[in-house]
Scaffold this active site. Structure first.
Site, mmCIF file in Angstrom:
data_model
loop_
_atom_site.group_PDB
_atom_site.id
_atom_site.type_symbol
_atom_site.label_atom_id
_atom_site.label_comp_id
_atom_site.label_asym_id
_atom_site.label_seq_id
_atom_site.Cartn_x
_atom_site.Cartn_y
_atom_site.Cartn_z
ATOM 1 C CB SER A 138 -0.888 -0.029 1.249
ATOM 2 O OG SER A 138 -1.605 1.173 1.371
ATOM 3 C CE LYS A 164 -4.647 0.094 0.604
ATOM 4 N NZ LYS A 164 -5.266 -0.724 1.664
ATOM 5 C CE LYS A 166 -3.853 3.931 2.358
ATOM 6 N NZ LYS A 166 -5.047 3.344 3.003
ATOM 7 C CG ASP A 191 -7.725 2.404 0.896
ATOM 8 O OD1 ASP A 191 -8.892 2.851 1.027
ATOM 9 O OD2 ASP A 191 -7.086 1.881 1.841
ATOM 10 C CD GLU A 216 -8.757 -0.809 1.114
ATOM 11 O OE1 GLU A 216 -7.822 -1.026 0.308
ATOM 12 O OE2 GLU A 216 -8.636 -0.917 2.340
ATOM 13 C CG ASP A 241 -10.247 -0.784 5.474
ATOM 14 O OD1 ASP A 241 -10.513 -1.222 6.594
ATOM 15 O OD2 ASP A 241 -9.160 -0.200 5.238
ATOM 16 C CE LYS A 265 -6.997 -2.122 7.153
ATOM 17 N NZ LYS A 265 -7.079 -0.644 7.195
ATOM 18 N N GLY A 293 -3.891 -4.075 6.370
ATOM 19 C CA GLY A 293 -2.812 -3.799 7.315
ATOM 20 C C GLY A 293 -3.056 -2.504 8.056
HETATM 21 O O1 LIG Z 1 0.741 -1.282 4.913
HETATM 22 C C1 LIG Z 1 -0.193 -1.367 5.714
HETATM 23 O O2 LIG Z 1 -0.075 -1.888 6.848
HETATM 24 C C2 LIG Z 1 -1.555 -0.851 5.331
HETATM 25 C C3 LIG Z 1 -1.529 0.562 4.882
HETATM 26 C C4 LIG Z 1 -2.921 1.140 4.716
HETATM 27 O O3 LIG Z 1 -3.413 1.098 3.612
HETATM 28 C C5 LIG Z 1 -3.537 1.777 5.865
HETATM 29 C C6 LIG Z 1 -2.694 2.319 6.829
HETATM 30 C C7 LIG Z 1 -3.202 2.998 7.902
HETATM 31 C C8 LIG Z 1 -4.569 3.116 8.059
HETATM 32 C C9 LIG Z 1 -5.432 2.565 7.116
HETATM 33 C C10 LIG Z 1 -4.928 1.872 6.026
HETATM 34 C C11 LIG Z 1 -5.936 1.261 5.100
HETATM 35 O O4 LIG Z 1 -5.843 0.113 4.660
HETATM 36 O O5 LIG Z 1 -6.939 1.905 4.828
HETATM 37 MG MG LIG Z 2 -8.167 0.763 3.580
#
Ligand SMILES: O=C(O)CCC(=O)c1ccccc1C(=O)O
Ligand SMILES: [Mg+2]
Length: 371
Positions: A138, A164, A166, A191, A216, A241, A265, A293
């Site tokens: 991510s 992924k 953001k 995401d 996402e 999520d 999660k 994650g």
């Molecule tokens: O690399 C990771 O652990 C996930 C990174 C990530 O997308 C995330 C990190 C912090 C809070 C929310 C998210 C998410 O999945 O939305």
């Molecule tokens: Mg997410």
């Protein structure tokens, strides 16, 4: 044979990510969190990790609410009487509303103890069968598109099985179009972390041309209804999520047509038992899942790896290598990724040793609770 938890130790840690991670709701670099250690009557030691952040941006929980809930409510419940199976921890905690990340940290440690008592891996204890898992990565919001393309290139090179990205308003369609032009064939997704509303449907529809695996959590963190309407308008599959806190949320979202894919999660849904139930429900309904994650340290990462060995985790998750996040992790060995694959450890329980000197080095506070 019933399990008596004799002792719970809350280790409060402070770690610093190698580089800041930016989402539509904020930027993280310093991470405070709890590592939970539980010890049973035979001296088996299990570990869990609480994934709440210091600020309530992702969900309403924080490090401090986790501490309050664990100390004042959940640990007393756990120490009250023995359990027969870790599934009972979730049920015993039902008398306390929500606070899923606090519950999950304790429940995860009990699952680890349970697996170690039975001399099996946590993956086996959960019913997982895979010996290796595919993982993606991510990537947070970057200062420029050029930076983003560089970061993606590096991770594609490393072999991650899915990228992924953001997104947020102002950093979405145009950015992703450029990314797609440079990387025409990579498995790619976005995401939004709840940055949009239904009014943005026409804007988001432009993503349909980019062959994304999924989008996402485009809409509100607590919405299931509007996502169904958005999914009717989008070709790109919607993955939820933030909106899925339980088996019943998943059931309702599937029935409404709000999701094609679910990001599970462990902390968000209150533990491994509930994660397995959601996994099974999705499998029955042909909904693919993957493991999300929360920028975890090694203990949380190990739990995610074990969960991902279940068969309906068909899509690469966000569990990247320790070195992607930390100069030094708290487990031995570190989690390593080769060609986008993690070999599932075969030692009992979470399968990684705790690196005690590293744990101590990052510890800022420690509290012991005895039965
Ligand atoms: O690399 C990771 O652990 C996930 C990174 C990530 O997308 C995330 C990190 C912090 C809070 C929310 C998210 C998410 O999945 O939305
Ligand atoms: Mg997410």
């Amino acid at each position: 044979m019933s399990i008596t938890i004799e002792k719970v130790i809350l280790h409060k840690l402070q770690m610093r990510l190698k580089s800041p991670f930016t989402t539509s709701f904020g930027t993280f670099q310093d991470k405070d969190f709890f590592v939970v250690e539980v010890i049973d009557e035979k001296g088996n030691v299990g570990f869990g990790e609480s994934v709440a952040f210091s600020s309530p941006w992702y969900s309403e929980e924080t490090v401090q609410t986790n501490e309050h809930m664990m100390k004042d409510f959940l640990i007393p419940l756990l120490l009250e009487k023995p359990i027969e199976h870790p599934d009972e921890v979730f049920l015993r905690f039902l008398s306390i509303r929500k606070n899923h990340m606090a519950k999950s940290a304790l429940e995860g440690a009990v699952w680890d103890v349970y697996a170690k008592r039975n001399n099996i891996t946590l993956a086996e204890a959960l019913g997982g069968t895979k010996e290796e898992i595919d993982v993606g990565i991510s990537i947070g919001i970057q200062p420029t598109v050029k930076d983003l393309i560089e970061v993606i290139g590096k991770h594609v090179e490393e072999g991650y099985k899915r990228i992924k990205v953001k997104i947020k308003p102002g950093w979405d369609v145009d950015v992703m179009r450029e990314v797609r032009n440079v990387f025409p064939d990579i498995p790619l997704m976005v995401d939004a972390n709840s940055a949009y509303t239904l009014d943005d449907a026409n804007h988001l529809k432009q993503l349909d041309d980019l062959n994304l695996m999924m989008i996402e959590q485009p809409l509100a963190h607590d919405d299931i209804f509007d996502h169904a309407e958005l999914q009717r308008q989008l070709k790109t599959p919607i993955c939820l999520d933030e909106s899925i806190h339980s088996y019943d949320d998943a059931r309702r979202a599937i029935e409404l047509g709000s999701v094609k894919i679910i990001n599970i999660k462990v902390g968000r849904v209150g533990g491994l038992s509930e994660s397995v139930r959601i996994h099974d429900l999705c499998q029955k309904h042909g909904i693919e899942v993957w493991c999300g994650g929360m920028l975890e340290a090694g203990v949380g990462r190990a739990h995610n790896i074990a969960l991902t060995t279940l068969t309906n985790f068909t899509l690469p998750g966000d569990t990247a290598s320790s070195s992607r996040y930390w100069e030094k992790d708290i487990i031995d060995p570190d989690v390593t990724v080769t060609d986008g694959i993690i070999r599932v450890p075969d030692k009992p329980g979470i399968g990684y040793d705790i690196n005690r000197p590293a744990l101590e080095a990052f510890t800022v506070d420690k509290t012991v609770f005895n039965r």
